[in-house]
Design a protein around this motif. Structure first.
Motif, PDB file in Angstrom:
ATOM      1  N   SER A  22       0.988  -1.126  -0.101  1.00  0.00           N
ATOM      2  CA  SER A  22       0.083   0.020  -0.152  1.00  0.00           C
ATOM      3  C   SER A  22       1.189   1.180   0.001  1.00  0.00           C
ATOM      4  O   SER A  22       0.160   2.367  -0.122  1.00  0.00           O
ATOM      5  N   LEU A  23       2.117   1.149   0.190  1.00  0.00           N
ATOM      6  CA  LEU A  23       3.017   2.257   0.366  1.00  0.00           C
ATOM      7  C   LEU A  23       3.453   2.625  -1.148  1.00  0.00           C
ATOM      8  O   LEU A  23       4.182   2.031  -1.738  1.00  0.00           O
ATOM      9  N   VAL A  24       2.883   3.846  -1.573  1.00  0.00           N
ATOM     10  CA  VAL A  24       3.118   4.124  -2.963  1.00  0.00           C
ATOM     11  C   VAL A  24       4.077   5.259  -3.087  1.00  0.00           C
ATOM     12  O   VAL A  24       4.764   5.279  -4.196  1.00  0.00           O
ATOM     13  N   VAL A  25       4.612   5.820  -2.157  1.00  0.00           N
ATOM     14  CA  VAL A  25       5.648   6.591  -2.324  1.00  0.00           C
ATOM     15  C   VAL A  25       7.003   5.940  -1.874  1.00  0.00           C
ATOM     16  O   VAL A  25       7.099   5.100  -0.826  1.00  0.00           O
ATOM     17  N   ARG A  26       8.093   5.911  -2.550  1.00  0.00           N
ATOM     18  CA  ARG A  26       9.361   5.260  -2.419  1.00  0.00           C
ATOM     19  C   ARG A  26      10.281   6.221  -2.099  1.00  0.00           C
ATOM     20  O   ARG A  26      10.344   7.402  -2.401  1.00  0.00           O
ATOM     21  N   ASP A  27      11.277   5.963  -1.380  1.00  0.00           N
ATOM     22  CA  ASP A  27      12.353   6.858  -0.797  1.00  0.00           C
ATOM     23  C   ASP A  27      13.329   7.045  -1.980  1.00  0.00           C
ATOM     24  O   ASP A  27      13.751   6.095  -2.324  1.00  0.00           O
ATOM     25  N   VAL A  28      13.787   8.157  -2.012  1.00  0.00           N
ATOM     26  CA  VAL A  28      14.880   8.528  -2.930  1.00  0.00           C
ATOM     27  C   VAL A  28      16.137   8.222  -1.883  1.00  0.00           C
ATOM     28  O   VAL A  28      16.302   8.243  -0.930  1.00  0.00           O
ATOM     29  N   VAL A  29      17.238   7.347  -2.907  1.00  0.00           N
ATOM     30  CA  VAL A  29      18.019   6.864  -2.029  1.00  0.00           C
ATOM     31  C   VAL A  29      19.485   8.064  -2.213  1.00  0.00           C
ATOM     32  O   VAL A  29      19.721   8.242  -3.385  1.00  0.00           O
ATOM     33  N   ARG A 137      25.824   1.049  -2.775  1.00  0.00           N
ATOM     34  CA  ARG A 137      26.139  -0.324  -1.754  1.00  0.00           C
ATOM     35  C   ARG A 137      25.097  -0.589  -1.214  1.00  0.00           C
ATOM     36  O   ARG A 137      25.035  -0.919  -0.053  1.00  0.00           O
ATOM     37  N   PRO A 138      23.957  -1.111  -1.888  1.00  0.00           N
ATOM     38  CA  PRO A 138      22.775  -1.778  -1.418  1.00  0.00           C
ATOM     39  C   PRO A 138      22.740  -2.994  -0.953  1.00  0.00           C
ATOM     40  O   PRO A 138      23.742  -3.859  -1.467  1.00  0.00           O
ATOM     41  N   ALA A 139      21.940  -3.663  -0.295  1.00  0.00           N
ATOM     42  CA  ALA A 139      21.828  -5.143   0.097  1.00  0.00           C
ATOM     43  C   ALA A 139      21.391  -5.782  -1.337  1.00  0.00           C
ATOM     44  O   ALA A 139      21.971  -6.727  -1.592  1.00  0.00           O
ATOM     45  N   LEU A 140      20.424  -5.204  -1.904  1.00  0.00           N
ATOM     46  CA  LEU A 140      20.025  -5.767  -3.204  1.00  0.00           C
ATOM     47  C   LEU A 140      19.663  -4.540  -4.027  1.00  0.00           C
ATOM     48  O   LEU A 140      19.320  -3.533  -3.762  1.00  0.00           O
ATOM     49  N   ALA A 141      19.765  -5.114  -5.478  1.00  0.00           N
ATOM     50  CA  ALA A 141      19.298  -3.874  -6.439  1.00  0.00           C
ATOM     51  C   ALA A 141      18.837  -4.469  -7.827  1.00  0.00           C
ATOM     52  O   ALA A 141      19.424  -5.645  -8.171  1.00  0.00           O
ATOM     53  N   GLY A 142      18.036  -3.794  -8.457  1.00  0.00           N
ATOM     54  CA  GLY A 142      17.655  -4.188  -9.810  1.00  0.00           C
ATOM     55  C   GLY A 142      17.314  -2.962 -10.438  1.00  0.00           C
ATOM     56  O   GLY A 142      17.537  -1.799 -10.053  1.00  0.00           O
ATOM     57  N   GLY A 155      13.180  12.195 -11.583  1.00  0.00           N
ATOM     58  CA  GLY A 155      14.441  12.718 -11.359  1.00  0.00           C
ATOM     59  C   GLY A 155      15.409  12.072 -10.393  1.00  0.00           C
ATOM     60  O   GLY A 155      16.394  12.696  -9.976  1.00  0.00           O
ATOM     61  N   ALA A 156      14.848  10.799  -9.801  1.00  0.00           N
ATOM     62  CA  ALA A 156      15.699  10.164  -8.890  1.00  0.00           C
ATOM     63  C   ALA A 156      16.481   8.972  -9.597  1.00  0.00           C
ATOM     64  O   ALA A 156      15.899   8.269 -10.152  1.00  0.00           O
ATOM     65  N   GLU A 157      17.602   9.210  -9.161  1.00  0.00           N
ATOM     66  CA  GLU A 157      18.508   8.179 -10.053  1.00  0.00           C
ATOM     67  C   GLU A 157      18.497   6.825  -9.370  1.00  0.00           C
ATOM     68  O   GLU A 157      18.437   5.592  -9.943  1.00  0.00           O
ATOM     69  N   ALA A 158      17.954   6.793  -8.026  1.00  0.00           N
ATOM     70  CA  ALA A 158      17.714   5.399  -7.363  1.00  0.00           C
ATOM     71  C   ALA A 158      16.706   5.706  -6.414  1.00  0.00           C
ATOM     72  O   ALA A 158      16.415   6.761  -5.830  1.00  0.00           O
ATOM     73  N   LEU A 206      10.928  -8.111   4.157  1.00  0.00           N
ATOM     74  CA  LEU A 206      10.923  -8.284   5.569  1.00  0.00           C
ATOM     75  C   LEU A 206      12.137  -8.005   6.140  1.00  0.00           C
ATOM     76  O   LEU A 206      12.309  -7.216   7.026  1.00  0.00           O
ATOM     77  N   LEU A 207      13.379  -8.552   5.447  1.00  0.00           N
ATOM     78  CA  LEU A 207      14.704  -8.387   5.961  1.00  0.00           C
ATOM     79  C   LEU A 207      15.667  -7.322   5.632  1.00  0.00           C
ATOM     80  O   LEU A 207      16.214  -6.725   6.317  1.00  0.00           O
ATOM     81  N   TYR A 208      15.302  -6.772   4.282  1.00  0.00           N
ATOM     82  CA  TYR A 208      16.020  -5.760   3.728  1.00  0.00           C
ATOM     83  C   TYR A 208      15.244  -4.545   3.056  1.00  0.00           C
ATOM     84  O   TYR A 208      15.727  -3.895   2.364  1.00  0.00           O
ATOM     85  N   ASP A 209      14.008  -4.311   3.912  1.00  0.00           N
ATOM     86  CA  ASP A 209      13.127  -3.142   3.307  1.00  0.00           C
ATOM     87  C   ASP A 209      14.032  -1.945   3.584  1.00  0.00           C
ATOM     88  O   ASP A 209      14.425  -1.840   4.754  1.00  0.00           O
ATOM     89  N   GLY A 210      14.197  -0.913   2.632  1.00  0.00           N
ATOM     90  CA  GLY A 210      14.939   0.119   2.972  1.00  0.00           C
ATOM     91  C   GLY A 210      16.288   0.240   2.380  1.00  0.00           C
ATOM     92  O   GLY A 210      17.121   1.091   2.162  1.00  0.00           O
ATOM     93  N   ASN A 211      16.707  -1.189   1.922  1.00  0.00           N
ATOM     94  CA  ASN A 211      18.094  -1.435   1.664  1.00  0.00           C
ATOM     95  C   ASN A 211      18.115  -2.348   0.378  1.00  0.00           C
ATOM     96  O   ASN A 211      19.089  -2.759  -0.094  1.00  0.00           O
ATOM     97  N   ALA A 212      16.964  -2.296  -0.418  1.00  0.00           N
ATOM     98  CA  ALA A 212      16.904  -2.821  -1.568  1.00  0.00           C
ATOM     99  C   ALA A 212      16.246  -1.741  -2.436  1.00  0.00           C
ATOM    100  O   ALA A 212      15.524  -1.140  -2.257  1.00  0.00           O
ATOM    101  N   ILE A 213      17.030  -1.417  -3.467  1.00  0.00           N
ATOM    102  CA  ILE A 213      16.913  -0.116  -4.496  1.00  0.00           C
ATOM    103  C   ILE A 213      16.678  -0.647  -6.033  1.00  0.00           C
ATOM    104  O   ILE A 213      17.033  -1.916  -6.413  1.00  0.00           O
ATOM    105  N   GLN A 214      15.956   0.355  -6.644  1.00  0.00           N
ATOM    106  CA  GLN A 214      15.710   0.303  -8.052  1.00  0.00           C
ATOM    107  C   GLN A 214      16.668   1.359  -8.601  1.00  0.00           C
ATOM    108  O   GLN A 214      16.530   2.544  -8.302  1.00  0.00           O
ATOM    109  N   LEU A 215      17.512   1.157  -9.713  1.00  0.00           N
ATOM    110  CA  LEU A 215      18.255   1.983 -10.066  1.00  0.00           C
ATOM    111  C   LEU A 215      17.405   2.399 -11.462  1.00  0.00           C
ATOM    112  O   LEU A 215      17.668   1.800 -12.245  1.00  0.00           O
ATOM    113  N   ASN A 216      17.077   3.702 -11.331  1.00  0.00           N
ATOM    114  CA  ASN A 216      16.382   4.278 -12.482  1.00  0.00           C
ATOM    115  C   ASN A 216      17.000   4.640 -13.636  1.00  0.00           C
ATOM    116  O   ASN A 216      16.218   4.768 -14.513  1.00  0.00           O
ATOM    117  N   SER A 217      18.385   4.727 -13.517  1.00  0.00           N
ATOM    118  CA  SER A 217      19.155   5.139 -14.640  1.00  0.00           C
ATOM    119  C   SER A 217      19.331   3.902 -15.479  1.00  0.00           C
ATOM    120  O   SER A 217      19.695   3.980 -16.841  1.00  0.00           O
TER     121      SER A 217
END
Length: 222
Positions: A22-29, A137-142, A155-158, A206-217
């Protein structure tokens, strides 16, 4: 014991999944970039892991570089560039064989990057993806996926992302060796090959929420 731990974690993750979805807003990394130091003398940073029918996709040959290497598995016929051969293996079985072989490699890599054999970059390239990993340096990334209906911050790179697709997925060395997310759980392979990734995604939330990122570039399709 490890399977039990995963199932317990999955149960907890399922209870939280509706809230996370339900969280539609993602944090800029923000960048955590620091001077990059070699892990060990002569070490490379990235190991790409993929399975293919019988040949290495031509664009993937460039993954053998001063900073990266690849390890591949074939399932239809042997190939000289792919040391692993597993005829009739499922997607999950293939990834687990790649994971097991990768963990025996010395020295260790900074990121282990699983990918399908049909990834095509629309924006960016493998170097762009690698630079993003070193920067944040994220835990996971895609990457971003062309045609996927996911909110992307302008405008967010990640940005943080609660569910990363398996087609191109990078794991930090600490995640690879913590024994929780990997290897993939193959207990539901007889039902559906995609369930192993569904389980991993729930554990990731559950374990890496906030440290898994999407690289928008990086924008890809497969």
């Amino acid at each position: 014991m490890m399977v039990l731990l995963r199932l317990i974690a999955l149960s907890l993750a399922a209870a939280l999944s509706s809230l996370l979805a339900s969280l539609v807003v993602r944090d800029v990394v923000r960048s955590t970039a620091t001077p990059v130091r070699p892990l060990l003398r002569e070490a490379k940073y990235f190991l790409y892991l993929f399975q293919t029918e019988s040949t290495v996709p031509t664009p993937y040959l460039s993954l053998r570089s001063p900073v990266s290497e690849f390890l591949c598995l074939t399932f239809a016929s042997r190939h000289s560039d792919c040391p692993l051969y597993s005829p009739g293996s499922s997607w999950t079985m293939g990834r687990n064989q790649l994971w097991f072989a990768a963990t025996k490699r010395v020295p260790r890599f900074l990121y282990y990057i699983f990918l399908d054999d049909d990834i095509t970059f629309i924006s960016g390239n493998f170097t762009t993806f690698q630079n993003g990993l070193l920067k944040y340096r994220p835990a996971l990334a895609g990457p971003r996926y062309h045609g996927f209906r996911r909110k992307t911050l302008s405008g967010a790179e990640a940005q943080t992302q609660h569910g990363l697709d398996a087609a191109l997925l990078a794991f930090h060395v600490d995640v690879v060796f913590d024994g929780v997310l990997l290897p993939y759980f193959d207990g539901f392979d007889c039902t559906s090959w995609v369930l192993s990734q569904v389980l991993l995604t729930e554990l990731q939330k559950l374990l890496y929420d906030g440290n898994a990122i999407q690289l928008n570039s990086c924008v890809v399709e497969n």
